[in-house]
Design a protein around this motif. Structure first.
Motif, PDB file in Angstrom:
ATOM      1  N   SER A 185       0.854  -1.186   0.000  1.00  0.00           N
ATOM      2  CA  SER A 185       0.000   0.000   0.000  1.00  0.00           C
ATOM      3  C   SER A 185       0.888   1.233   0.000  1.00  0.00           C
ATOM      4  O   SER A 185       1.950   1.218   0.629  1.00  0.00           O
ATOM      5  N   ASP A 186       0.443   2.288  -0.664  1.00  0.00           N
ATOM      6  CA  ASP A 186       1.288   3.483  -0.716  1.00  0.00           C
ATOM      7  C   ASP A 186       1.604   4.015   0.683  1.00  0.00           C
ATOM      8  O   ASP A 186       2.672   4.569   0.910  1.00  0.00           O
ATOM      9  N   ASP A 187       0.672   3.826   1.622  1.00  0.00           N
ATOM     10  CA  ASP A 187       0.919   4.289   2.996  1.00  0.00           C
ATOM     11  C   ASP A 187       2.085   3.547   3.646  1.00  0.00           C
ATOM     12  O   ASP A 187       2.737   4.058   4.549  1.00  0.00           O
ATOM     13  N   ASP A 188       2.298   2.303   3.230  1.00  0.00           N
ATOM     14  CA  ASP A 188       3.354   1.472   3.820  1.00  0.00           C
ATOM     15  C   ASP A 188       4.658   1.527   3.021  1.00  0.00           C
ATOM     16  O   ASP A 188       5.641   0.887   3.382  1.00  0.00           O
ATOM     17  N   LYS A 189       4.616   2.243   1.902  1.00  0.00           N
ATOM     18  CA  LYS A 189       5.739   2.182   0.964  1.00  0.00           C
ATOM     19  C   LYS A 189       6.704   3.341   1.167  1.00  0.00           C
ATOM     20  O   LYS A 189       6.295   4.487   1.239  1.00  0.00           O
ATOM     21  N   LEU A 190       7.995   3.021   1.247  1.00  0.00           N
ATOM     22  CA  LEU A 190       9.001   4.087   1.230  1.00  0.00           C
ATOM     23  C   LEU A 190       9.448   4.204  -0.222  1.00  0.00           C
ATOM     24  O   LEU A 190       9.615   3.197  -0.904  1.00  0.00           O
ATOM     25  N   ILE A 191       9.635   5.432  -0.680  1.00  0.00           N
ATOM     26  CA  ILE A 191      10.120   5.611  -2.057  1.00  0.00           C
ATOM     27  C   ILE A 191      11.416   6.400  -2.022  1.00  0.00           C
ATOM     28  O   ILE A 191      11.493   7.451  -1.392  1.00  0.00           O
ATOM     29  N   PHE A 192      12.446   5.836  -2.644  1.00  0.00           N
ATOM     30  CA  PHE A 192      13.769   6.459  -2.639  1.00  0.00           C
ATOM     31  C   PHE A 192      14.137   6.879  -4.057  1.00  0.00           C
ATOM     32  O   PHE A 192      13.967   6.102  -4.997  1.00  0.00           O
ATOM     33  N   HIS A 267       1.230  -5.967   6.642  1.00  0.00           N
ATOM     34  CA  HIS A 267       1.451  -5.346   5.332  1.00  0.00           C
ATOM     35  C   HIS A 267       0.682  -6.083   4.231  1.00  0.00           C
ATOM     36  O   HIS A 267       0.145  -5.467   3.319  1.00  0.00           O
ATOM     37  N   ILE A 268       0.641  -7.413   4.327  1.00  0.00           N
ATOM     38  CA  ILE A 268      -0.111  -8.193   3.330  1.00  0.00           C
ATOM     39  C   ILE A 268      -1.613  -7.885   3.480  1.00  0.00           C
ATOM     40  O   ILE A 268      -2.331  -7.720   2.488  1.00  0.00           O
ATOM     41  N   ASN A 269      -2.071  -7.757   4.724  1.00  0.00           N
ATOM     42  CA  ASN A 269      -3.483  -7.415   4.943  1.00  0.00           C
ATOM     43  C   ASN A 269      -3.819  -6.029   4.401  1.00  0.00           C
ATOM     44  O   ASN A 269      -4.912  -5.807   3.895  1.00  0.00           O
ATOM     45  N   GLY A 270      -2.868  -5.107   4.508  1.00  0.00           N
ATOM     46  CA  GLY A 270      -3.065  -3.760   3.960  1.00  0.00           C
ATOM     47  C   GLY A 270      -3.249  -3.814   2.447  1.00  0.00           C
ATOM     48  O   GLY A 270      -4.104  -3.126   1.866  1.00  0.00           O
ATOM     49  N   ASP A 274      -6.708  -2.832   0.347  1.00  0.00           N
ATOM     50  CA  ASP A 274      -6.695  -1.879  -0.779  1.00  0.00           C
ATOM     51  C   ASP A 274      -7.481  -2.430  -1.962  1.00  0.00           C
ATOM     52  O   ASP A 274      -8.308  -1.757  -2.566  1.00  0.00           O
ATOM     53  N   ILE A 275      -7.210  -3.680  -2.306  1.00  0.00           N
ATOM     54  CA  ILE A 275      -7.811  -4.287  -3.501  1.00  0.00           C
ATOM     55  C   ILE A 275      -9.303  -4.545  -3.281  1.00  0.00           C
ATOM     56  O   ILE A 275     -10.132  -4.213  -4.129  1.00  0.00           O
ATOM     57  N   ILE A 276      -9.639  -5.095  -2.121  1.00  0.00           N
ATOM     58  CA  ILE A 276     -11.051  -5.403  -1.837  1.00  0.00           C
ATOM     59  C   ILE A 276     -11.872  -4.106  -1.769  1.00  0.00           C
ATOM     60  O   ILE A 276     -12.970  -4.020  -2.342  1.00  0.00           O
ATOM     61  N   ASN A 277     -11.328  -3.080  -1.112  1.00  0.00           N
ATOM     62  CA  ASN A 277     -12.031  -1.787  -1.041  1.00  0.00           C
ATOM     63  C   ASN A 277     -12.331  -1.235  -2.427  1.00  0.00           C
ATOM     64  O   ASN A 277     -13.412  -0.746  -2.699  1.00  0.00           O
ATOM     65  N   ASN A 278     -11.332  -1.303  -3.286  1.00  0.00           N
ATOM     66  CA  ASN A 278     -11.479  -0.809  -4.660  1.00  0.00           C
ATOM     67  C   ASN A 278     -12.644  -1.498  -5.354  1.00  0.00           C
ATOM     68  O   ASN A 278     -13.492  -0.859  -5.952  1.00  0.00           O
TER      69      ASN A 278
END
Ligand SMILES: [Zn+2]
Length: 283
Positions: A185-192, A267-270, A274-278
Motif C-alpha cells: 500500500s502506498d501508505d506502507d511504501k518508502l520511495i527512494f 502489510h499483506i493485509n493492507g 486496498d484491492i477489496i475496497n477498490n
C-alpha cells in the motif's frame, strides 16, 4: 586484517580509499547487509549514489555468503565452486571501488550456514553494526522470494535486537531484489530517489560480469524496475523522479520487538484491503 574488530569469520575486507578499518567503519552513515555479491548494488543504489556524491556520508556493504551457489548459472558452469567464489569476491571489491564505498566486508559463510541460522553470523553482524553505528541500515525485505535473502534480513534483525542502545539508528529498511515492492500500500511504501548518475548505476551492476554473462541480465532488469517504480508510483501526478526504489520500513521489528510474521501479515493485509475496497466501491 580486521584490526581490533572481533569476527568469527571473514573472507575479505576491502577499504577502497586505504583508510584504517576503525575509521572506515566509524564514518559509515549507511550500512547495507546483503546475502550475495551484487545484491547491494541492485537494491540500495539510492544510498550508494547519495554517499558517492557527498563528503560526509559513507556507504559500507556487508555480504554474508560466499557466492558459491551461482556456479549453477549457465556459462559459469565451467567454473568450480571455489573459482566462482573468487570471481564473485573480486567483482564485489571492484563494485566497492567504483562506488567509492567506505568499506566492503565479505564474510564468506555458505548459504546453508546463513539459512541454518548459524549464530556466528549474528555475532559478527552485531560487532560490525556496533563499530559502525550507522544512521540507516538497509537489507532485504521480508517478502523477498529468495530464502537466503529473507535469512539475511532475519539475521540482521537478530543482530540489532542484541544491541540495547540503538539511539543512533534512524531506520531499518527492507529493499527489493527477488520481488518488487509495488504491491505494498502506498501508505506502507518508502520511495527512494535513485535518479542520480545513471552511468554509475549501470557500471555498478555491470561489474558483476559473471552473473550477466551467465545469462542473467540484471543490468537491464534493475534499471527497468527503478524506471517503472518512478512512473507507476502515482497515476494522478507527473513523475517526480526518473528512477526509484521502493522499501518497507522494518524499524518497529528491531525497536519495538514486533515479530517478523506479525509485521509482514499486517502489510499483506493492507494490500488485500486496498484491492477489496477498490472492488467494493466500484460494484
Ligand atoms: Zn542475492
Amino acid at each position: 586484517m580486521t584490526d581490533g574488530l572481533k569476527l568469527n569469520q571473514i573472507s575479505d575486507l576491502y577499504i577502497p580509499d586505504g583508510s584504517d578499518i576503525k575509521n572506515a567503519l566509524q564514518r559509515t552513515t549507511v550500512l547495507c547487509i546483503a546475502a550475495h555479491q551484487d545484491d547491494a548494488e541492485i537494491m540500495a543504489y539510492h544510498a550508494i549514489q547519495e554517499c558517492y556524491h557527498s563528503k560526509n556520508k559513507f556507504f559500507t556493504s556487508i555480504i554474508i555468503t560466499d557466492g558459491a551457489g551461482s556456479e549453477k548459472i549457465n556459462e559459469s558452469r565451467r567454473y568450480s565452486a571455489e573459482e566462482i567464489k573468487k570471481i564473485r569476491l573480486n567483482e564485489q571489491k571492484r563494485a566497492a571501488k567504483v562506488g567509492k564505498y567506505s568499506a566492503q566486508i565479505q564474510m564468506g559463510y555458505s548459504s546453508g550456514e546463513l539459512r541454518g541460522n548459524d549464530k556466528r553470523i549474528i555475532d559478527d553482524l552485531t560487532n560490525i553494526i556496533i563499530a559502525c553505528k550507522p544512521e540507516y541500515i538497509f537489507t532485504h525485505n521480508l517478502a523477498d522470494k529468495h530464502p537466503t535473502h529473507v535469512a539475511a534480513a532475519l539475521r540482521a534483525m537478530d543482530a540489532l535486537k542484541a544491541i540495547e542502545d540503538k539511539t543512533w539508528l534512524k531506520a531499518f529498511v527492507g529493499l527489493e531484489v527477488w520481488r518488487g515492492l509495488d504491491w505494498l500500500s502506498d501508505d506502507d511504501k518508502l520511495i527512494f530517489d535513485a535518479s542520480q548518475n545513471q552511468r554509475l548505476a549501470r557500471s555498478l551492476i555491470r561489474t558483476f560480469k559473471s552473473q550477466i554473462k551467465g545469462g542473467k541480465r540484471y543490468d537491464d532488469a534493475v534499471l527497468g524496475r527503478r524506471r517503472a517504480n518512478a512512473v507507476f508510483y502515482r497515476a494522478d501526478k507527473a513523475d517526480e523522479m526518473k528512477y526509484a526504489t521502493y522499501g518497507m520500513d522494518m524499524s518497529e521489528i528491531v525497536f519495538n520487538g514486533k515479530s517478523p510474521e506479525e509485521y509482514i501479515s499486517e502489510h499483506i493485509n493492507g494490500f488485500k484491503k486496498d484491492i477489496i475496497n477498490n472492488i467494493e466501491q466500484l460494484k
